[in-house]
Design an enzyme around this catalytic site. Sequence first.
Site, PDB file in Angstrom:
ATOM      1  N   ASN A 128       3.019  24.437 107.436  1.00  0.00           N
ATOM      2  CA  ASN A 128       1.714  23.760 106.783  1.00  0.00           C
ATOM      3  C   ASN A 128       1.148  23.299 107.881  1.00  0.00           C
ATOM      4  O   ASN A 128       1.231  22.590 108.717  1.00  0.00           O
ATOM      5  CB  ASN A 128       2.141  22.765 105.741  1.00  0.00           C
ATOM      6  N   HIS A 153      -3.098  27.484  99.368  1.00  0.00           N
ATOM      7  CA  HIS A 153      -2.496  26.365 100.497  1.00  0.00           C
ATOM      8  C   HIS A 153      -0.887  26.694 100.616  1.00  0.00           C
ATOM      9  O   HIS A 153      -0.311  26.799  99.889  1.00  0.00           O
ATOM     10  CB  HIS A 153      -2.908  24.979 100.006  1.00  0.00           C
ATOM     11  N   CYS A 209      -5.390  18.736 103.577  1.00  0.00           N
ATOM     12  CA  CYS A 209      -5.220  20.073 103.392  1.00  0.00           C
ATOM     13  C   CYS A 209      -6.225  20.700 102.681  1.00  0.00           C
ATOM     14  O   CYS A 209      -6.064  22.072 102.673  1.00  0.00           O
ATOM     15  CB  CYS A 209      -3.664  20.055 102.852  1.00  0.00           C
TER      16      CYS A 209
HETATM   17  O1  UT7 Z   1       0.079  19.965 102.466  1.00  0.00           O
HETATM   18  C1  UT7 Z   1      -0.102  18.722 101.560  1.00  0.00           C
HETATM   19  C2  UT7 Z   1       0.925  18.832 100.488  1.00  0.00           C
HETATM   20  N1  UT7 Z   1       2.262  18.744 100.874  1.00  0.00           N
HETATM   21  C3  UT7 Z   1       3.169  19.031 100.302  1.00  0.00           C
HETATM   22  O2  UT7 Z   1       3.037  19.937  99.305  1.00  0.00           O
HETATM   23  C4  UT7 Z   1       4.429  18.809 100.313  1.00  0.00           C
HETATM   24  C5  UT7 Z   1       5.233  18.314  99.213  1.00  0.00           C
HETATM   25  N2  UT7 Z   1       6.542  18.129  99.053  1.00  0.00           N
HETATM   26  C6  UT7 Z   1       7.564  18.919  99.319  1.00  0.00           C
HETATM   27  O3  UT7 Z   1       7.322  20.078  99.767  1.00  0.00           O
HETATM   28  C7  UT7 Z   1       8.885  18.550  99.294  1.00  0.00           C
HETATM   29  O4  UT7 Z   1       8.942  17.460  98.523  1.00  0.00           O
HETATM   30  C8  UT7 Z   1       9.809  18.604 100.548  1.00  0.00           C
HETATM   31  C9  UT7 Z   1       9.843  19.707 101.372  1.00  0.00           C
HETATM   32  C10 UT7 Z   1       8.731  17.612 101.510  1.00  0.00           C
HETATM   33  C11 UT7 Z   1      10.981  17.840 100.123  1.00  0.00           C
HETATM   34  O5  UT7 Z   1      11.806  18.580  99.217  1.00  0.00           O
HETATM   35  P1  UT7 Z   1      12.374  18.143  98.034  1.00  0.00           P
HETATM   36  O6  UT7 Z   1      13.246  19.153  97.434  1.00  0.00           O
HETATM   37  O7  UT7 Z   1      11.464  17.303  97.324  1.00  0.00           O
HETATM   38  O8  UT7 Z   1      13.604  17.217  98.832  1.00  0.00           O
HETATM   39  P2  UT7 Z   1      13.725  15.522  98.676  1.00  0.00           P
HETATM   40  O9  UT7 Z   1      12.506  14.893  99.252  1.00  0.00           O
HETATM   41  O10 UT7 Z   1      14.066  15.289  97.193  1.00  0.00           O
HETATM   42  O11 UT7 Z   1      14.976  15.403  99.575  1.00  0.00           O
HETATM   43  C12 UT7 Z   1      16.269  15.769  99.152  1.00  0.00           C
HETATM   44  C13 UT7 Z   1      17.295  15.660 100.288  1.00  0.00           C
HETATM   45  C14 UT7 Z   1      17.253  14.055 100.621  1.00  0.00           C
HETATM   46  O12 UT7 Z   1      18.463  13.567 100.706  1.00  0.00           O
HETATM   47  P3  UT7 Z   1      19.158  12.814  99.598  1.00  0.00           P
HETATM   48  O13 UT7 Z   1      18.163  11.413  99.578  1.00  0.00           O
HETATM   49  O14 UT7 Z   1      19.167  13.560  98.514  1.00  0.00           O
HETATM   50  O15 UT7 Z   1      20.660  12.215 100.296  1.00  0.00           O
HETATM   51  C15 UT7 Z   1      16.454  14.143 101.867  1.00  0.00           C
HETATM   52  O16 UT7 Z   1      16.868  12.921 102.536  1.00  0.00           O
HETATM   53  O17 UT7 Z   1      16.961  16.253 101.547  1.00  0.00           O
HETATM   54  C16 UT7 Z   1      16.754  15.438 102.483  1.00  0.00           C
HETATM   55  N3  UT7 Z   1      16.020  15.806 103.776  1.00  0.00           N
HETATM   56  C17 UT7 Z   1      16.608  16.681 104.559  1.00  0.00           C
HETATM   57  N4  UT7 Z   1      17.670  17.272 104.774  1.00  0.00           N
HETATM   58  C18 UT7 Z   1      17.726  18.044 105.699  1.00  0.00           C
HETATM   59  C19 UT7 Z   1      14.718  15.573 103.664  1.00  0.00           C
HETATM   60  N5  UT7 Z   1      14.149  16.283 104.886  1.00  0.00           N
HETATM   61  C20 UT7 Z   1      15.332  16.907 105.259  1.00  0.00           C
HETATM   62  C21 UT7 Z   1      15.470  17.979 106.400  1.00  0.00           C
HETATM   63  N6  UT7 Z   1      16.761  18.455 106.457  1.00  0.00           N
HETATM   64  N7  UT7 Z   1      14.314  18.193 107.087  1.00  0.00           N
END
Ligand code: UT7
Length: 323
Positions: free
Chosen positions: A280, A250, A113
């Site tokens: 992204n 980004h 990225c």
């Molecule tokens: O470009 C390179 C850099 N990349 C990034 O900058 C990405 C960085 N990370 C992020 O943007 C975020 O961490 C995400 C958008 C990927 C995830 O958001 P989050 O607020 O960190 O959520 P999380 O991973 O803590 O997940 C929260 C919940 C989980 O369920 P439980 O374990 O709390 O029951 C996930 O399983 O959300 C669930 N989850 C989803 N639910 C609905 C994960 N993906 C999804 C989805 N739809 N697509």
Amino acid sequence: MIRSVVRGVGSALPRRVMKNTDFEGVLETSDAWIVQRTGIRQRHIAGDDETTASLGEAAARAALASAGLTPDDVDMILLATSTPNNTFPATAVDIQSRLGMRHGFAFDMQAVCSGFVYAVVTADAYIRGGLAKRIVVIGAETFSRILDWTDRSTCVLFGDGAGAIVLEASEEPGAPGDRGVLAAALRSDGTHKDKLFVDGGPSTTGTVGHLRMEGREVFKHAVGMITDVIEATFDQAKITAEDLDWFVPHQANRRIIDASAKKLGIADEKVVVTVDLHGNTSAASVPLALSVAVSDGRINKGDLVMLEAMGGGFTWGAVLIRW
Ligand code: UT7
């Protein structure tokens, strides 16, 4: 002194738009979750006839047209990508041939990225070192081809596209008011390599592999890393957040963008956000955002613009340009 001045900018997106609602019913996810957690509303997905090379070529042509130049006027092509058409040769040479260029040189860079920020800094060094006079710097990706479409935690986040700028050597006074690339900071830390990676490759599995990410871990590091390189760039240029006209980060997650701008004291109205439209797009995200903000009249000649990116590796970096 010699500075690398931006002469033109352009972009290209695949025809097909995929909305968040298109995932509903296929995966256990929702438009509401995706918008609330990321700010993404839609992304473009490449069709069978669209590749990193074809999108990169289209973005390069658009950037050259906006500069009033032709491929004959350029001596180097630098493509930032993690999704090349082939393992080798470099997709940049494919783009070179598509542009009808039989002179100069072309190569790819891989910093995921952060690729476009790395490529701008590299191109600037080639220009200031006298190795090239005009460079097309491209960020082009087809991440849709390396996504695991059954993994809701990654496949909803990414999209395809390409953006490009033309950098040109220009004799400037060497003063703070100079146009061109003014300051930059690049960083990487490979101890984080397993937090965002592709689980295949020529030298290991012999396959292309799929993107894997510990999203929460990436998120945890993102804001600190981003603000660190931007502050280093502010220090080099002896400016503060208030001096910036535009912040073009980004486009991975709206929450990361907002938190970084807030920590740095950059006013909301100076932040260019396109993550809602493109998702992204990795190395394409910054030049796509630039292209939008130049074509809608926000970024103009003389503006002070900060570009920033962070991604797999981890790699991260910032570059300050007077437009
Ligand atoms: O470009 C390179 C850099 N990349 C990034 O900058 C990405 C960085 N990370 C992020 O943007 C975020 O961490 C995400 C958008 C990927 C995830 O958001 P989050 O607020 O960190 O959520 P999380 O991973 O803590 O997940 C929260 C919940 C989980 O369920 P439980 O374990 O709390 O029951 C996930 O399983 O959300 C669930 N989850 C989803 N639910 C609905 C994960 N993906 C999804 C989805 N739809 N697509």
